[in-house]
Design an enzyme around this catalytic site. Structure first.
Site, short mmCIF file in Angstrom:
data_model
loop_
_atom_site.label_atom_id
_atom_site.label_comp_id
_atom_site.label_asym_id
_atom_site.label_seq_id
_atom_site.Cartn_x
_atom_site.Cartn_y
_atom_site.Cartn_z
N GLU A 268 7.19 -1.05 -6.18
CA GLU A 268 7.57 -1.50 -4.85
C GLU A 268 8.56 -2.66 -4.82
O GLU A 268 8.25 -3.75 -4.31
CB GLU A 268 6.31 -1.89 -4.04
CG GLU A 268 5.42 -0.71 -3.78
CD GLU A 268 4.26 -1.07 -2.84
OE1 GLU A 268 4.18 -2.20 -2.36
OE2 GLU A 268 3.44 -0.18 -2.59
N GLU A 479 0.17 5.42 -4.05
CA GLU A 479 -0.80 4.53 -3.43
C GLU A 479 -0.97 4.99 -2.00
O GLU A 479 0.02 5.30 -1.32
CB GLU A 479 -0.32 3.06 -3.38
CG GLU A 479 -0.38 2.31 -4.67
CD GLU A 479 0.07 0.85 -4.52
OE1 GLU A 479 -0.07 0.29 -3.41
OE2 GLU A 479 0.57 0.30 -5.50
C1 PNW Z 1 1.04 -2.32 -1.94
N1 PNW Z 1 4.17 -2.42 3.66
O1 PNW Z 1 1.70 -3.27 -1.20
C2 PNW Z 1 0.90 -2.90 -3.32
O2 PNW Z 1 1.46 -2.12 -4.34
C3 PNW Z 1 -0.50 -3.28 -3.67
O3 PNW Z 1 -0.49 -4.21 -4.73
C4 PNW Z 1 -1.22 -3.79 -2.45
O4 PNW Z 1 -2.47 -4.33 -2.72
C5 PNW Z 1 -1.35 -2.59 -1.51
O5 PNW Z 1 -0.11 -2.00 -1.25
C6 PNW Z 1 -2.02 -2.92 -0.19
O6 PNW Z 1 -1.26 -3.85 0.53
C7 PNW Z 1 2.27 -2.99 0.02
O7 PNW Z 1 4.39 -3.40 4.38
C8 PNW Z 1 2.51 -4.06 0.85
O8 PNW Z 1 4.51 -1.26 4.03
C9 PNW Z 1 3.15 -3.87 2.04
C10 PNW Z 1 3.54 -2.59 2.44
C11 PNW Z 1 3.29 -1.50 1.61
C12 PNW Z 1 2.65 -1.72 0.39
#
Ligand code: PNW
Length: 576
Positions: A268, A479
């Protein structure tokens, strides 16, 4: 005071520091640092311990601090919960989990797993030679950066309890486990001498997966940058990161290519590049304008990823290697042409940022390029060829969807004004339908305002990805999950363990994938986020994504209802 002075010197002189890490003495030797016009010249040696003390300070530990054998999994904990779903109209319809739609199936080799990431779950941050990462500083030193001021010092103690963790998911019937490597365990200062203890640790994590018939899937980088690289040259803002990541990738692929087939280079970048600019005063300063920093980071990510991909393929050409990206389906909020343009901007600034270069032509999508070409060098033809084709599958962390619309002031007023709050993306998002009344779907926890259940758009999204980027190895949802709202407020175990929003999220999301599969979209696997509750970055431990609950006082794990919901759908629909 002495520490402050030394810190200043470290930052000021970081560009000229060369670090030699010697395993036997564990000494980092910044050779010569020169601080601007005042021309300090200092020579000092820093051991790994000094480095920890200077930048992070004392860390917490847990009572279980050697690798433990798995505790037996009580058979009572493997009994599925009572059903959460009831027949909807017309009367006589069966409970969905018991009613099989015969035109749906997951192909036999579809992999379904769970995911976690090193800093969020491992704990044991100073154990066995691990060097500090930027997240040790962010959590320890930057007040309220993690809003609860919690750290990953202990987290889920996975560093010592991984055997139990793997045994538990195997007992559920899960097929794959996706975890990330801590770069600063393997290379405590990010480059140079390798820490053999870390290699032996991950050897055993991988071997334990194989022993339990779990497919290991490994990510090289999930945001925990070795601190030394941030302090030396600004981390992902420095072009030096490309060679350092490549050298790290060589170590990793040479060690584990024979045991691990599924690889993800970088997790990401849209999110972690968006963490730049980092808080001022804790890391090396940069003169790159704040709004440009994420894109400088992204540029180096693409070059580093491409190198790592080619390293992997040179070690074993049959490996599956991709980067992981995030985003979501972009629903045009109204049928205005301004909203249509906004949707295209959103694709170009999100998925397209990394997917166009790697799947289409080695270069940025047009609307993003308009912006970044004002300050980034163009990729050379050679670089484009090097980047293009460096993802075997489209590995998407696809949690949710958004309605997309033009900024209130219009797109042009934004693109022509670099101080506009939405610049440079210049599109707006909302979770509300155009009636400004209904949300797209049930909200997650207030700690994750970006996340509502929006599974109705998953089939359209999967079609869009396949049609736009044409990944040769198909699409994996690497994920997906939801923060059960207010789960943190539940205090008794029985109410924690029944998580209806998360259960219905997995239930409906997987049905949506089944629909897309039946319509010809090539989806090859899914990884639920997360294997268990963990450190949700800046939100701390209070925002829960786990399909297992972890009692952080005792480090005991418990399956939640959603764990069974997730597995049940495969029990029903996986081709035998
Ligand atoms: C992911 N969004 O983060 C990460 O890969 C993980 O480490 C994290 O714990 C998980 O999702 C849950 O948050 C994201 O804003 C953070 O779309 C933000 C976004 C997507 C994924």
């Amino acid at each position: 005071m002495a520490v402050t002075l030394l810190t200043l010197l470290l930052f000021a002189g970081a560009r000229s520091v060369s670090c030699q890490y010697n395993a036997s003495t564990a000494i980092a030797t910044p050779s010569k640092t020169t601080s601007g016009s005042s021309a300090f010249v200092t020579n000092f040696e820093l051991s790994l311990d000094d480095y920890w003390d200077l930048f992070v300070g004392p860390v917490s530990t847990f009572s279980i601090n050697t690798t433990v054998e798995p505790t037996p999994i009580p058979s009572s904990s493997l009994i599925p919960p009572p059903p959460l779903y009831y027949p909807s109209f017309p009367i006589g319809q069966q409970v969905p989990l018991q009613a099989k739609n015969e035109s749906w199936s997951f192909p036999k080799d579809f992999w379904y797993g769970v995911a976690g990431a090193a800093y969020q779950i491992e704990g044991a941050v100073k154990a066995e030679g691990r060097g500090p990462s930027i997240w040790d500083v962010l959590s320890h030193r930057v007040p309220s950066y993690v809003i609860t001021n919690e750290t990953g010092d202990v987290a889920d103690n996975n560093y010592y309890q991984y055997k139990e963790d793997i045994a538990r998911i195997a007992a559920l019937g899960i097929k794959a486990y996706s975890f990330s490597l801590s770069w600063s365990r393997i290379l405590p200062f990010g480059s140079g001498q390798v820490n053999e203890e870390a290699l032996r640790h991950y050897d055993d994590v991988i071997d334990t997966c194989l022993q339990y018939n779990i497919i290991p899937q490994v990510t090289l980088y999930h945001w925990d940058l070795p601190l030394y690289l941030q302090n030396s040259y600004g981390g992902w803002l420095g072009s030096e990161i490309v060679d350092d990541f490549t050298a790290y990738a060589e170590i990793v692929f040479n060690r584990w290519a024979s045991k691990v087939h599924h690889w993800f280079t970088i997790n990401e970048p849209i999110v972690f590049c968006g963490f730049y600019p980092l808080p001022v005063g804790f890391f090396k300063n940069t003169t790159i304008p704040p709004k440009q920093q994420p894109y400088v980071c992204g540029h180096n990510v693409l070059l580093a990823h491409a190198n790592a991909y080619h390293v992997a393929k040179s070690v074993n050409s049959s490996l599956s290697v991709s980067f992981k990206t995030n985003g979501g389906y972009k629903i045009q909020r109204t049928n205005s042409s301004a909203d249509a343009q906004a949707v295209q901007r959103a694709w170009d600034f999100q998925e397209g940022w990394f997917a166009n270069p790697t799947f289409i032509n080695g270069d940025y999508p047009p609307l993003l390029k308009d912006y970044v070409s004002t300050f980034l060098p163009n990729f050379t033809e050679e670089q484009k060829a090097h980047i293009n084709g460096t993802a075997d599958i489209f590995a998407h962390d696809a949690y949710t969807s958004d309605f997309i619309m033009a900024p209130d002031s219009g797109i042009d007023a934004c693109t022509s004004n670099s101080s506009h709050s939405l610049y440079p993306q210049c599109y707006n998002t909302t979770k509300l339908y155009a009636n400004n009344y209904w949300a797209i779907g049930p909200a997650g926890d207030p700690g994750t305002p970006w996340l509502n259940k929006a599974t109705d758009w998953v089939p359209a999204f999967l079609h869009y990805m396949q049609d736009t980027w044409k990944p040769k190895g198909g699409i994996a949802i690497t994920e997906f999950g939801i923060s059960e709202p207010y789960e943190e407020l539940r205090k008794d175990l029985a109410s924690i363990l029944i998580d209806p929003i998360r259960s219905s999220y997995y239930h409906d999301y997987l049905q949506a994938i089944l629909i897309a599969l039946s319509e010809g979209v090539n989806v090859v696997g899914t990884l639920a986020w997360s294997i268990y509750d963990n450190l949700e970055w800046t939100s701390g431990y209070g925002v829960k994504f786990g399909i297992q609950y972890v009692n952080l006082t005792t480090q005991e794990r418990y399956f939640k209802a959603s764990a069974f919901e997730y597995v049940n759908v495969f029990n029903v629909y996986l081709e035998k």
